[in-house]
Design an enzyme around this catalytic site. Structure first.
Site, PDB file in Angstrom:
ATOM      1  N   ARG A   1       0.843  -1.202   0.000  1.00  0.00           N
ATOM      2  CA  ARG A   1       0.000   0.000   0.000  1.00  0.00           C
ATOM      3  C   ARG A   1       0.872   1.243   0.000  1.00  0.00           C
ATOM      4  O   ARG A   1       2.042   1.193   0.331  1.00  0.00           O
ATOM      5  CB  ARG A   1      -0.898   0.014   1.251  1.00  0.00           C
TER       6      ARG A   1
ATOM      7  N   LYS B   1       4.742  -6.093  11.805  1.00  0.00           N
ATOM      8  CA  LYS B   1       4.075  -6.453  10.544  1.00  0.00           C
ATOM      9  C   LYS B   1       4.443  -7.868  10.069  1.00  0.00           C
ATOM     10  O   LYS B   1       5.602  -8.181   9.807  1.00  0.00           O
ATOM     11  CB  LYS B   1       4.434  -5.429   9.477  1.00  0.00           C
TER      12      LYS B   1
ATOM     13  N   ARG C   1      -1.141   5.448  12.826  1.00  0.00           N
ATOM     14  CA  ARG C   1      -0.194   4.992  13.849  1.00  0.00           C
ATOM     15  C   ARG C   1      -0.708   5.393  15.205  1.00  0.00           C
ATOM     16  O   ARG C   1      -1.503   6.330  15.344  1.00  0.00           O
ATOM     17  CB  ARG C   1       1.219   5.516  13.590  1.00  0.00           C
TER      18      ARG C   1
HETATM   19  C1  BTN Z   1       0.792  -3.848   2.345  1.00  0.00           C
HETATM   20  O1  BTN Z   1       0.689  -4.195   3.515  1.00  0.00           O
HETATM   21  O2  BTN Z   1       1.334  -2.781   2.040  1.00  0.00           O
HETATM   22  C2  BTN Z   1       0.240  -4.747   1.268  1.00  0.00           C
HETATM   23  C3  BTN Z   1       1.247  -5.779   0.826  1.00  0.00           C
HETATM   24  C4  BTN Z   1       0.720  -6.692  -0.264  1.00  0.00           C
HETATM   25  C5  BTN Z   1       1.802  -7.587  -0.836  1.00  0.00           C
HETATM   26  C6  BTN Z   1       1.231  -8.605  -1.773  1.00  0.00           C
HETATM   27  S1  BTN Z   1       2.385  -9.868  -2.209  1.00  0.00           S
HETATM   28  C7  BTN Z   1       1.281 -10.466  -3.426  1.00  0.00           C
HETATM   29  C8  BTN Z   1       0.707  -9.253  -4.111  1.00  0.00           C
HETATM   30  N1  BTN Z   1       1.609  -8.760  -5.140  1.00  0.00           N
HETATM   31  C9  BTN Z   1       2.075  -7.544  -4.871  1.00  0.00           C
HETATM   32  O3  BTN Z   1       2.861  -6.907  -5.609  1.00  0.00           O
HETATM   33  N2  BTN Z   1       1.579  -7.107  -3.716  1.00  0.00           N
HETATM   34  C10 BTN Z   1       0.705  -8.088  -3.108  1.00  0.00           C
END
Ligand code: BTN
Length: 325
Positions: A125, A190, A322
């Site tokens: 994100r 996380k 946060r």
């Molecule tokens: C976050 O917490 O910021 C979201 C992370 C999401 C990661 C996953 S891995 C599979 C899919 N492909 C990506 O490029 N992103 C999501």
């Protein structure tokens, strides 16, 4: 980068973590030792812990836990197996979400799952990079079609958080908290995240690309690129395939039933797992920051923030949260 059949077969042989001599590898794969050296060089580019020892040969220290699409399909419960139209394991891809978007025209309803051994451009994100080393963590995307426009999928990303938490509980990981809008935390750090992207007609047929990343056994070298405290599941003994099965068992029925059930069916469970419930938090940064007490979420997944001037509802989108003291 696409692996050649020899490189793929070599990976399979080295996955056991044992030493194999160059002669043995060449003989098993029916290629010359020079071809083995060349293939090994390519595997090193994947940043695998490849060791060479005189008189012993080669090994990948600790072995590697590769995905097996057929085993994942076979492990699914009936509901998920009926809803899964296709599952594809990609060795090296920019991002499983990008791959799903590229193939979206052929969706025909949905139920297509992409898993990757590694991502070269994994995305999180807020435009963040998602650290995605080879065969260590879980990178999974499911593409699904919803008729009825974007309104139908309101709150979906939070509901997916509940589904992932249930999946982790099903494999014995019961200490997972949720952080609004959709972070997965372990011991307050996380563990994983969810990236949902919607393409198509905002009033009509929407294609929803649900990407999930979970740290399973993050190597220390890769972890240096992570810009926040993190956790993985290396103490839990869960294989990546077992986790993928548990996720699909939860996620596919959720996507299927979501237009009827909506986020309201998941809201209570989400709030029970919310790590900031009743705590002072700050939404956004700088001059656009809003302080308040987190009071749960509404049926659309918006955060209820008790501010000095009353209750405000904050939509997910591109905002960060946060805790403040
Ligand atoms: C976050 O917490 O910021 C979201 C992370 C999401 C990661 C996953 S891995 C599979 C899919 N492909 C990506 O490029 N992103 C999501």
């Amino acid at each position: 980068m696409v692996l050649t059949p020899t490189q793929r077969a070599l990976l399979g042989l080295l996955a056991d973590g044992e030493f194999h001599s160059g002669a043995e590898l060449g003989q098993t794969l029916g290629v010359s030792r020079a071809a083995i050296w060349k293939a090994l060089g390519k595997l090193e580019a994947l940043e695998l812990p490849l060791e060479r020892a005189r008189r012993h040969g080669y090994r990948i220290a600790g072995g590697i836990d590769l995905h097996d699409a057929a085993a994942i399909r076979a492990g699914l419960g009936d509901a998920a197996r009926d809803l899964l139209r296709d599952i594809r394991v990609l060795e090296v891809v920019d991002s499983t979400n990008e791959q799903a978007k590229r193939a979206a025209d052929a969706l025909n309803g949905g139920g297509i799952c992409y898993l990757a051994e590694c991502q070269t451009g994994g995305r999180g994100r807020l435009g963040r990079h998602w650290v995605s080393p080879f065969a260590r963590n879980l990178y999974l995307t499911v593409a699904w079609e919803f008729d009825g426009g974007i309104a139908v999928v309101e709150g979906l990303s939070l509901a997916v958080g509940v589904a992932v938490r249930r999946a982790l509980a099903a494999v014995g990981v019961i200490d997972i908290g949720l952080k609004w809008p959709n972070d997965l935390l372990r011991a307050g750090h996380k563990l994983g995240g969810i990236l949902i992207e919607v393409i198509g007609d905002p009033q009509g047929l929407c294609r929803v690309i649900t990407g999930i990343g979970i740290n399973v056994a993050m190597p220390a070298a890769a972890a240096r690129a992570i810009d926040q405290p993190w956790r993985d599941l290396s103490d839990c003994g869960v294989s990546r395939d077992r986790l993928a099965v548990a996720l699909l068992d939860q996620l596919l029925p959720l996507l299927h039933g979501f237009p009827e059930r909506g986020f309201r069916a998941y809201r209570g469970e989400w709030e029970a797992a919310h790590v900031h419930q009743g705590r002072p938090v700050r939404i956004g940064t700088g001059s656009r920051a809003t302080d308040g007490i987190a009071r749960g979420v509404n049926d659309r997944g918006a955060l209820a923030l008790e501010c000095a001037d009353g209750l405000r509802f904050i939509g997910g989108g591109e905002v960060s949260l946060r805790e403040v003291s």
